[in-house]
Write a protein that holds these residues in place. Structure first.
Motif, PDB file in Angstrom:
ATOM      1  N   GLY A   1       0.818  -1.213   0.000  1.00  0.00           N
ATOM      2  CA  GLY A   1       0.000   0.000   0.000  1.00  0.00           C
ATOM      3  C   GLY A   1       0.850   1.261   0.000  1.00  0.00           C
ATOM      4  N   LEU A   2       1.890   1.258   0.819  1.00  0.00           N
ATOM      5  CA  LEU A   2       2.797   2.408   0.861  1.00  0.00           C
ATOM      6  C   LEU A   2       3.518   2.579  -0.475  1.00  0.00           C
ATOM      7  CD1 LEU A   2       4.322   1.807   4.382  1.00  0.00           C
ATOM      8  CD2 LEU A   2       3.004   3.818   3.691  1.00  0.00           C
ATOM      9  N   SER A   3       3.955   1.485  -1.036  1.00  0.00           N
ATOM     10  CA  SER A   3       4.724   1.542  -2.276  1.00  0.00           C
ATOM     11  C   SER A   3       3.901   2.052  -3.453  1.00  0.00           C
ATOM     12  CB  SER A   3       5.309   0.169  -2.601  1.00  0.00           C
ATOM     13  OG  SER A   3       6.272  -0.167  -1.622  1.00  0.00           O
ATOM     14  N   MET A   4       2.616   1.765  -3.445  1.00  0.00           N
ATOM     15  CA  MET A   4       1.755   2.235  -4.534  1.00  0.00           C
ATOM     16  C   MET A   4       1.571   3.750  -4.491  1.00  0.00           C
ATOM     17  SD  MET A   4      -1.173  -0.658  -5.133  1.00  0.00           S
ATOM     18  CE  MET A   4      -1.677  -0.858  -3.436  1.00  0.00           C
ATOM     19  N   ARG A   5       1.801   4.352  -3.313  1.00  0.00           N
ATOM     20  CA  ARG A   5       1.612   5.794  -3.170  1.00  0.00           C
ATOM     21  C   ARG A   5       2.922   6.505  -2.854  1.00  0.00           C
ATOM     22  NH1 ARG A   5      -4.385   6.685  -1.922  1.00  0.00           N
ATOM     23  NH2 ARG A   5      -3.679   8.817  -2.079  1.00  0.00           N
ATOM     24  N   VAL A   6       4.031   5.895  -3.240  1.00  0.00           N
ATOM     25  CA  VAL A   6       5.348   6.410  -2.885  1.00  0.00           C
ATOM     26  C   VAL A   6       5.579   7.839  -3.383  1.00  0.00           C
ATOM     27  CG1 VAL A   6       6.659   5.495  -4.842  1.00  0.00           C
ATOM     28  CG2 VAL A   6       7.760   5.726  -2.611  1.00  0.00           C
ATOM     29  N   ASN A   7       5.009   8.190  -4.514  1.00  0.00           N
ATOM     30  CA  ASN A   7       5.204   9.539  -5.046  1.00  0.00           C
ATOM     31  C   ASN A   7       4.544  10.610  -4.185  1.00  0.00           C
ATOM     32  OD1 ASN A   7       2.663   8.640  -5.810  1.00  0.00           O
ATOM     33  ND2 ASN A   7       2.629   9.889  -7.669  1.00  0.00           N
TER      34      ASN A   7
END
Length: 117
Positions: free
Chosen positions: A9-15
């Motif tokens: 979940g965090l990685s999908m919103r890293v930007n």
């Protein structure tokens, strides 16, 4: 499974993560993994896939030199916890080496600055 889901979940919103959020994300996942590993072997039971957090770890590596010292120390602690669970993930190992080097360099700079005053 919760650790991997949180990391994904965090990685999908890293930007969308600023430096503080990036460090906080590493701390949170490290804490989840520490708790999970106490009740079971997280990496052996498929509860943790280090690759899921790699976008966040890459972002932290990019921002390392600009982090304030307290945030750098928090990062160091979280990455050391992740290193215990990730068992040789190359990015975690590289990040840990970079953190150690950055902390050492800053300490050296502080020592030189203090002695010249």
């Amino acid at each position: 499974a919760a650790c991997t889901a949180a990391a994904q979940g965090l990685s999908m919103r890293v930007n969308e993560l600023d430096a503080e959020s990036c460090v906080g994300a590493c701390e949170a996942v490290a804490q989840l993994l520490t708790l999970a590993s106490r009740s079971s072997r997280a990496s052996e039971n498929g509860l943790w896939e280090p690759v899921c957090l790699e976008p966040v770890l890459s972002l932290l590596l990019q921002r390392l030199r600009s982090l304030p010292e307290p945030m750098l120390r928090r990062s160091d602690l979280a990455i050391r916890q992740l290193d215990e669970v990730s068992k040789g993930n190359p990015l975690v190992t590289r990040l840990l080496a970079a953190l150690t080097g950055e902390l050492r360099e800053r300490k050296s700079r502080d020592t030189i600055a203090t002695s010249s005053e």
